[in-house]
Design an enzyme around this catalytic site. Structure first.
Site, PDB file in Angstrom:
ATOM      1  CG  HIS A  39     -68.656  -6.374  -6.203  1.00  0.00           C
ATOM      2  ND1 HIS A  39     -68.069  -5.648  -7.207  1.00  0.00           N
ATOM      3  CD2 HIS A  39     -69.027  -5.478  -5.249  1.00  0.00           C
ATOM      4  CE1 HIS A  39     -68.096  -4.359  -6.895  1.00  0.00           C
ATOM      5  NE2 HIS A  39     -68.680  -4.238  -5.711  1.00  0.00           N
ATOM      6  CG  HIS A  67     -64.275  -6.109  -8.208  1.00  0.00           C
ATOM      7  ND1 HIS A  67     -65.363  -6.852  -8.645  1.00  0.00           N
ATOM      8  CD2 HIS A  67     -63.337  -7.012  -7.848  1.00  0.00           C
ATOM      9  CE1 HIS A  67     -65.094  -8.142  -8.542  1.00  0.00           C
ATOM     10  NE2 HIS A  67     -63.856  -8.262  -8.069  1.00  0.00           N
ATOM     11  CG  HIS A 120     -58.083  -3.458  -8.209  1.00  0.00           C
ATOM     12  ND1 HIS A 120     -59.216  -2.753  -7.862  1.00  0.00           N
ATOM     13  CD2 HIS A 120     -57.154  -2.528  -8.523  1.00  0.00           C
ATOM     14  CE1 HIS A 120     -58.988  -1.454  -7.975  1.00  0.00           C
ATOM     15  NE2 HIS A 120     -57.727  -1.289  -8.375  1.00  0.00           N
TER      16      HIS A 120
END
Ligand code: 5GP
Ligand code: ZN
Length: 112
Positions: A46, A96, A98
């Site tokens: 994370h 998170h 991405h």
């Protein structure tokens, strides 16, 4: 992270259409595709956003950028766009880290 949707997807607690997984990253199709092909590649660790990248945790980004071309080849994508939204003002909705990978005939000329 307990209430992070992508951590839950990585853990299998929320279903996803998985494309690829290894020790460091996870790739899956976006639930709300913005082009003919639209998938996301995320680190398993994370990291909230690109703003939280450091010398200690950033190696996964290079790894992800080796996975993306492999997946693109597998999917037969001749060209594609990789996007990271960092921060609310830039459109980040899931905190998170991405990378969006978008491909297809409905891509605009520039960024979106
Ligand atoms: P952001 O706006 O943070 O750059 O991108 C978040 C992306 O995650 C959006 O494109 C959104 O459609 C996608 N997304 C949010 N929740 C889920 C989910 O539960 N499953 C999948 N596959 N994608 C999701
Ligand atoms: Zn997370």
């Amino acid at each position: 992270m307990a209430d992070c949707v992508f951590c839950k997807i990585i853990a299998g607690d929320i279903p996803s259409k998985k494309l690829y997984e290894d020790a460091l990253c996870y790739a899956f199709y976006d639930i709300n595709p913005q082009s003919d092909t639209h998938f996301l590649v995320v680190p398993k660790a994370h990291i909230a956003s690109a703003n939280e990248l450091t010398e200690e945790n950033a190696a996964v980004v290079a790894h992800i950028f080796t996975v993306i071309p492999k997946l693109a080849k597998e999917l037969g994508l001749e060209s594609y766009r990789v996007i990271n939204n960092c921060g609310e003002g830039a459109g980040q909705t899931v905190f998170h880290l991405h990378f969006h990978v978008l491909s297809g005939k409905n891509l605009g000329e520039k960024l979106v």
